[in-house]
Motif scaffolding. Structure first.
Motif, PDB file in Angstrom:
ATOM      1  N   PHE A  32       0.819  -1.216   0.000  1.00 22.14           N
ATOM      2  CA  PHE A  32       0.000   0.000   0.000  1.00 22.14           C
ATOM      3  C   PHE A  32       0.853   1.266   0.000  1.00 22.14           C
ATOM      4  O   PHE A  32       0.395   2.325   0.401  1.00 22.14           O
ATOM      5  CB  PHE A  32      -0.929  -0.028   1.223  1.00 22.14           C
ATOM      6  N   ARG A  33       2.065   1.160  -0.470  1.00 23.83           N
ATOM      7  CA  ARG A  33       2.916   2.348  -0.578  1.00 23.83           C
ATOM      8  C   ARG A  33       2.435   3.219  -1.745  1.00 23.83           C
ATOM      9  O   ARG A  33       2.158   2.718  -2.835  1.00 23.83           O
ATOM     10  CB  ARG A  33       4.367   1.918  -0.818  1.00 23.83           C
ATOM     11  N   HIS A  34       2.347   4.502  -1.501  1.00 21.91           N
ATOM     12  CA  HIS A  34       1.924   5.447  -2.552  1.00 21.91           C
ATOM     13  C   HIS A  34       2.468   6.826  -2.225  1.00 21.91           C
ATOM     14  O   HIS A  34       2.996   7.058  -1.113  1.00 21.91           O
ATOM     15  CB  HIS A  34       0.399   5.452  -2.695  1.00 21.91           C
ATOM     16  N   PRO A  35       2.391   7.763  -3.145  1.00 21.96           N
ATOM     17  CA  PRO A  35       2.989   9.084  -2.897  1.00 21.96           C
ATOM     18  C   PRO A  35       2.440   9.794  -1.667  1.00 21.96           C
ATOM     19  O   PRO A  35       3.099  10.692  -1.123  1.00 21.96           O
ATOM     20  CB  PRO A  35       2.659   9.862  -4.178  1.00 21.96           C
ATOM     21  N   GLY A  36       1.274   9.390  -1.194  1.00 21.92           N
ATOM     22  CA  GLY A  36       0.711  10.048  -0.027  1.00 21.92           C
ATOM     23  C   GLY A  36       1.291   9.564   1.290  1.00 21.92           C
ATOM     24  O   GLY A  36       1.093  10.223   2.317  1.00 21.92           O
ATOM     25  N   ASN A  37       2.012   8.436   1.290  1.00 19.19           N
ATOM     26  CA  ASN A  37       2.550   7.940   2.559  1.00 19.19           C
ATOM     27  C   ASN A  37       4.013   7.508   2.451  1.00 19.19           C
ATOM     28  O   ASN A  37       4.544   6.898   3.385  1.00 19.19           O
ATOM     29  CB  ASN A  37       1.711   6.770   3.092  1.00 19.19           C
ATOM     30  N   ALA A  38       4.656   7.796   1.323  1.00 15.25           N
ATOM     31  CA  ALA A  38       6.054   7.407   1.140  1.00 15.25           C
ATOM     32  C   ALA A  38       6.804   8.537   0.428  1.00 15.25           C
ATOM     33  O   ALA A  38       6.215   9.297  -0.347  1.00 15.25           O
ATOM     34  CB  ALA A  38       6.155   6.116   0.348  1.00 15.25           C
ATOM     35  N   SER A  39       8.096   8.605   0.684  1.00 12.31           N
ATOM     36  CA  SER A  39       8.904   9.657   0.070  1.00 12.31           C
ATOM     37  C   SER A  39       9.063   9.442  -1.428  1.00 12.31           C
ATOM     38  O   SER A  39       9.187  10.402  -2.188  1.00 12.31           O
ATOM     39  CB  SER A  39      10.282   9.709   0.737  1.00 12.31           C
ATOM     40  N   TYR A  40       9.034   8.200  -1.863  1.00 11.56           N
ATOM     41  CA  TYR A  40       9.057   7.927  -3.296  1.00 11.56           C
ATOM     42  C   TYR A  40       8.512   6.524  -3.544  1.00 11.56           C
ATOM     43  O   TYR A  40       8.431   5.706  -2.631  1.00 11.56           O
ATOM     44  CB  TYR A  40      10.466   8.057  -3.885  1.00 11.56           C
ATOM     45  N   VAL A  41       8.125   6.270  -4.791  1.00 14.55           N
ATOM     46  CA  VAL A  41       7.644   4.963  -5.206  1.00 14.55           C
ATOM     47  C   VAL A  41       8.571   4.465  -6.310  1.00 14.55           C
ATOM     48  O   VAL A  41       9.398   5.198  -6.820  1.00 14.55           O
ATOM     49  CB  VAL A  41       6.192   5.034  -5.721  1.00 14.55           C
ATOM     50  N   GLY A  42       8.433   3.187  -6.648  1.00 15.95           N
ATOM     51  CA  GLY A  42       9.322   2.686  -7.691  1.00 15.95           C
ATOM     52  C   GLY A  42       8.978   1.293  -8.144  1.00 15.95           C
ATOM     53  O   GLY A  42       8.937   1.020  -9.346  1.00 15.95           O
ATOM     54  N   ALA A  43       8.708   0.375  -7.216  1.00 11.45           N
ATOM     55  CA  ALA A  43       8.417  -1.005  -7.572  1.00 11.45           C
ATOM     56  C   ALA A  43       6.916  -1.247  -7.477  1.00 11.45           C
ATOM     57  O   ALA A  43       6.346  -1.234  -6.384  1.00 11.45           O
ATOM     58  CB  ALA A  43       9.170  -1.955  -6.644  1.00 11.45           C
ATOM     59  N   ALA A  44       6.289  -1.468  -8.627  1.00  7.12           N
ATOM     60  CA  ALA A  44       4.830  -1.613  -8.647  1.00  7.12           C
ATOM     61  C   ALA A  44       4.362  -2.801  -7.828  1.00  7.12           C
ATOM     62  O   ALA A  44       3.237  -2.791  -7.299  1.00  7.12           O
ATOM     63  CB  ALA A  44       4.343  -1.755 -10.083  1.00  7.12           C
TER      64      ALA A  44
END
Length: 468
Positions: free
Chosen positions: A133-145
């Motif tokens: 459930f990582r997404h731009p609203g709760n993580a500094s960056y995303v990368g691995a779908a």
């Protein structure tokens, strides 16, 4: 009619980071490893082929660039949705062999298309050791779908993945049930805030796998159907270490089998996908064999003779019927006797004697009148009290009753043999008790049911009566 399983390979590893700068994730080999264990033959499944993914090449991707392989994943997801939709259109049950968890985007897109076609919402049962459930609203960056797939399919993240074909979200938050995450999952509070229902491993084990599956059914009762995502890292690393991100505190193979069987044992389950098994960590194929054993046993309800094809709309609730009334036995009514003109029916001899002298409360009640009045719902008749004669034949099958409920003719009823005492025949009730109200049939003891009397004055014979 049983449901047929169609196995589709989706060996994409585009959603994972490389294990080393020069290596490629090995989960793309999972479909082949599972097939080598006889999966299709044991399921008696149709081979739906393989959808080859684009080449794994992160290139010069750096943190902050968004999801790696985004354009490739988007194109692959649309093609995968086409293949899944075609399987469902054939009335088959798709089993999609991943690949990493990013294949969920293709399944989700197929389910959204299907929900739109049938005019309902499709739900998701997300069986995974991690919330993803990582997404731009709760993580500094995303990368691995593959670590963001649940966020993407619920509409969170970049539009080229979260809103393919302008569909966003593919699943509503309230239509998602998450099972098997670890109690310490870093995004568990975000799931709770979003209203996504979860059952981590401790709760799953406390309730049991079978009850958890039933609970998931109930949580998605408003959906027209649901899709099941299974990441094998839901299993504890002690029994399944061949995954890209093992995490202690998972469930056992037996629990996964029971859970899977409970989830698919309904026509509302539209299909299953299996992800993240990495044969690079399974040198002798033992873990692949365990997975195949679990999947075959878990999907047994799909191919059972009693299984039915998918029902894409919720079944209408069955009406609650009132308790069944006691069975009424239909007894042919005796034909009405012919009586001399002006006569009245002859009651049983014991009913001719008065009830006794009038007491202080008034005249004595007449038994016959009381019986007839009770059957009609009227108060008991009293001897000497004026009563209006009924407007038609009496319900005993004879002529009208006199003012006091007495008969004028002391002879036998014409056309019938005498009763047991040599007097007039007895009139006994037939059908439901007198408490049933007006319409109670009576027959004459000694008469043969169905023997019709001769017609009066050339009139046509009267048909035998049924229930009044």
């Amino acid at each position: 009619m049983m449901r047929r399983i169609a196995v589709l390979d989706a060996p994409s590893n585009l959603g994972l980071r490389p294990p080393t700068p020069t290596a490629v994730p090995g989960c793309a080999k999972a479909p082949g490893a599972l097939r080598d264990q006889g999966l299709l033959a044991r399921l008696r499944a149709r081979d739906a082929g393989c959808l080859t993914p684009p080449r794994y090449d992160p290139g010069d991707w750096r943190p902050g660039d968004g999801v790696c392989h985004a354009s490739e994943i988007a194109a692959y997801s649309a093609a995968l949705a086409d293949r899944i939709g075609a399987i469902i259109d054939r009335g088959e049950f798709p089993l999609v062999l991943g690949g990493d968890c990013s294949i969920l985007l293709g399944s989700a897109l197929a389910m959204h298309r299907l929900g739109e076609a049938v005019g309902g919402r499709i739900g998701l049962v997300f069986v995974d050791g991690h919330s993803d459930f990582r997404h731009p609203g709760n993580a500094s960056y995303v990368g691995a779908a593959a670590g963001e797939d649940l966020a993407l399919v619920t509409g969170r993240g970049q539009a080229d993945l979260a809103a393919i074909e302008g569909r966003r979200p593919y699943f509503r938050d309230i239509d998602v049930v998450v099972l098997g995450i670890r109690a310490q999952d870093e995004y568990r509070l975000d799931l709770q805030a979003a209203g996504i229902t979860t059952r981590p491993v401790p709760a799953l084990r406390a309730e049991g796998a079978a009850r958890t599956a039933q609970w998931a059914h109930e949580e998605l009762a408003d959906c027209a159907g649901y899709w099941v995502h299974v990441d094998v890292d839901v299993l504890d690393p002690a029994v399944m270490p061949a995954v890209d991100a093992p995490d202690a505190g998972g469930i056992a193979f037996a629990e996964l089998e029971i859970l899977l069987a409970g989830l698919v044992d309904t026509p509302h389950c539209l299909g299953v996908e299996l992800t993240v098994f990495d044969p690079d960590y399974d040198v002798d194929g033992a873990y692949a064999a365990e997975i195949v054993n679990t999947v075959v046993a878990g999907l047994a309800p799909v191919t059972a003779p009693s299984a039915v094809p998918p029902r894409l709309l919720p079944a209408a609730p069955e009406p609650r019927l009132p308790p069944a009334a006691p069975e009424t036995r239909l007894v042919p009514a005796a034909p009405e006797p012919r009586l001399p003109p002006g006569s009245r029916p002859f009651p049983a001899p014991e009913r001719l004697s008065p009830a006794g002298p009038a007491g202080p409360a008034g005249p004595a009640a007449d038994p016959l009148a009381a019986d007839l009045s009770a059957a009609a719902g009227a108060p008991p008749a009293v001897a000497g009290a004026p009563t209006d004669p009924p407007a038609g034949p009496d319900r005993t099958g004879g002529g009208p009753v006199g003012p006091a409920g007495r008969v004028d003719d002391a002879g036998l009823v014409a056309g019938y043999p005498p009763g047991p005492t040599g007097t007039a025949p007895l009139l006994e009730p037939v059908g439901p008790p007198a408490s049933a109200g007006p319409g109670l049939l009576r027959r004459v003891t000694g008469a043969t049911p169905g023997d019709a009397p001769p017609p009066e004055d050339g009139a046509p014979p009267r048909p035998a009566a049924g229930i009044a």
